[in-house]
Design a protein around this motif. Structure first.
Motif, PDB file in Angstrom:
ATOM      1  N   ALA A  94     -24.803  21.681  11.774  1.00  0.00           N
ATOM      2  CA  ALA A  94     -26.041  22.399  12.101  1.00  0.00           C
ATOM      3  C   ALA A  94     -26.302  22.325  13.604  1.00  0.00           C
ATOM      4  CB  ALA A  94     -27.221  21.826  11.319  1.00  0.00           C
ATOM      5  N   VAL A  95     -26.092  21.167  14.188  1.00  0.00           N
ATOM      6  CA  VAL A  95     -26.260  21.023  15.638  1.00  0.00           C
ATOM      7  C   VAL A  95     -25.256  21.924  16.359  1.00  0.00           C
ATOM      8  CG1 VAL A  95     -26.045  19.420  17.582  1.00  0.00           C
ATOM      9  CG2 VAL A  95     -27.256  18.717  15.506  1.00  0.00           C
ATOM     10  N   LEU A  96     -24.002  21.918  15.903  1.00  0.00           N
ATOM     11  CA  LEU A  96     -22.973  22.765  16.528  1.00  0.00           C
ATOM     12  C   LEU A  96     -23.297  24.251  16.385  1.00  0.00           C
ATOM     13  CD1 LEU A  96     -19.702  20.888  15.505  1.00  0.00           C
ATOM     14  CD2 LEU A  96     -20.796  20.967  17.754  1.00  0.00           C
ATOM     15  N   THR A  97     -23.932  24.622  15.276  1.00  0.00           N
ATOM     16  CA  THR A  97     -24.302  26.012  15.049  1.00  0.00           C
ATOM     17  C   THR A  97     -25.228  26.520  16.145  1.00  0.00           C
ATOM     18  OG1 THR A  97     -24.083  25.811  12.659  1.00  0.00           O
ATOM     19  CG2 THR A  97     -25.480  27.591  13.453  1.00  0.00           C
ATOM     20  N   ASN A 114     -38.574  32.108  19.543  1.00  0.00           N
ATOM     21  CA  ASN A 114     -38.581  31.986  18.086  1.00  0.00           C
ATOM     22  C   ASN A 114     -37.240  31.489  17.564  1.00  0.00           C
ATOM     23  OD1 ASN A 114     -41.220  32.811  17.879  1.00  0.00           O
ATOM     24  ND2 ASN A 114     -40.724  34.922  17.375  1.00  0.00           N
ATOM     25  N   ASP A 115     -36.132  31.997  18.126  1.00  0.00           N
ATOM     26  CA  ASP A 115     -34.803  31.535  17.716  1.00  0.00           C
ATOM     27  C   ASP A 115     -34.666  30.030  17.957  1.00  0.00           C
ATOM     28  OD1 ASP A 115     -33.937  34.146  17.064  1.00  0.00           O
ATOM     29  OD2 ASP A 115     -33.278  34.508  19.125  1.00  0.00           O
ATOM     30  N   ILE A 116     -35.140  29.583  19.097  1.00  0.00           N
ATOM     31  CA  ILE A 116     -35.046  28.157  19.441  1.00  0.00           C
ATOM     32  C   ILE A 116     -35.927  27.334  18.504  1.00  0.00           C
ATOM     33  CG2 ILE A 116     -35.540  26.445  21.235  1.00  0.00           C
ATOM     34  CD1 ILE A 116     -34.730  28.703  23.264  1.00  0.00           C
ATOM     35  N   ALA A 119     -34.197  26.986  15.220  1.00  0.00           N
ATOM     36  CA  ALA A 119     -33.079  26.043  15.348  1.00  0.00           C
ATOM     37  C   ALA A 119     -33.574  24.597  15.291  1.00  0.00           C
ATOM     38  CB  ALA A 119     -32.323  26.296  16.646  1.00  0.00           C
ATOM     39  N   VAL A 120     -34.644  24.311  16.003  1.00  0.00           N
ATOM     40  CA  VAL A 120     -35.191  22.951  16.019  1.00  0.00           C
ATOM     41  C   VAL A 120     -35.661  22.553  14.614  1.00  0.00           C
ATOM     42  CG1 VAL A 120     -37.093  21.526  16.890  1.00  0.00           C
ATOM     43  CG2 VAL A 120     -35.772  22.957  18.468  1.00  0.00           C
TER      44      VAL A 120
END
Length: 143
Positions: A94-97, A114-116, A119-120
């Motif tokens: 997930a982190v690598l994604t 919003n994307d960031i 991701a968080v």
């Protein structure tokens, strides 16, 4: 099982939490499938550009994160020790994604706030599920 802990009775909330983990991972699998079967030309220009900028390793990490995560969550519900390492793999993937959001200029130039935020949240939820599996193993709930 960790020697510091004696096996304890499984908490009443265990099944609810494990089912919630399965639902979260299944939602991720659905999102992955939608991302690989969607025709980029059908998307708005900004989304199309982001989809086309993704490196292949980002897509592969996404696939591993969600499918290995789903398997780990199912094994967690089944109370199997293999759930913990699978959920760790899911967390790492997930982190690598989302790593390209920061390190691949073709992607980082296109991501929105919003994307960031998504991701968080995804990484935090995945980390929580992994922590739940680790906690469960340490309590002796997994066999």
């Amino acid at each position: 099982m960790d020697e510091r802990y004696a096996p304890q009775p499984v908490a009443g909330w265990f099944k609810f939490a494990a089912i919630a983990a399965i639902l979260f991972m299944a939602l991720g699998c659905w999102g992955y499938l939608m991302s690989v079967i969607t025709d980029p030309s059908a998307l708005p220009l900004d989304q199309r550009n982001l989809m086309l900028a993704r490196p292949i390793w980002m897509i592969a990490a996404y696939a591993l994160a969600v499918w290995v995560g789903l398997a780990g969550a199912i094994l967690l519900l089944m109370r199997r020790k293999l759930a913990e390492p699978l959920l760790l793999v899911s967390l790492i993937c997930a982190v690598l994604t989302f790593l390209p959001y920061a390190v691949v200029p073709a992607v980082s130039d296109l991501v929105t706030t919003n994307d960031i935020a998504v991701a968080v949240v995804v990484v935090l939820i995945t980390a929580t599920i992994y922590s739940f599996a680790r906690h469960s193993r340490m309590r002796g709930w997994l066999r």
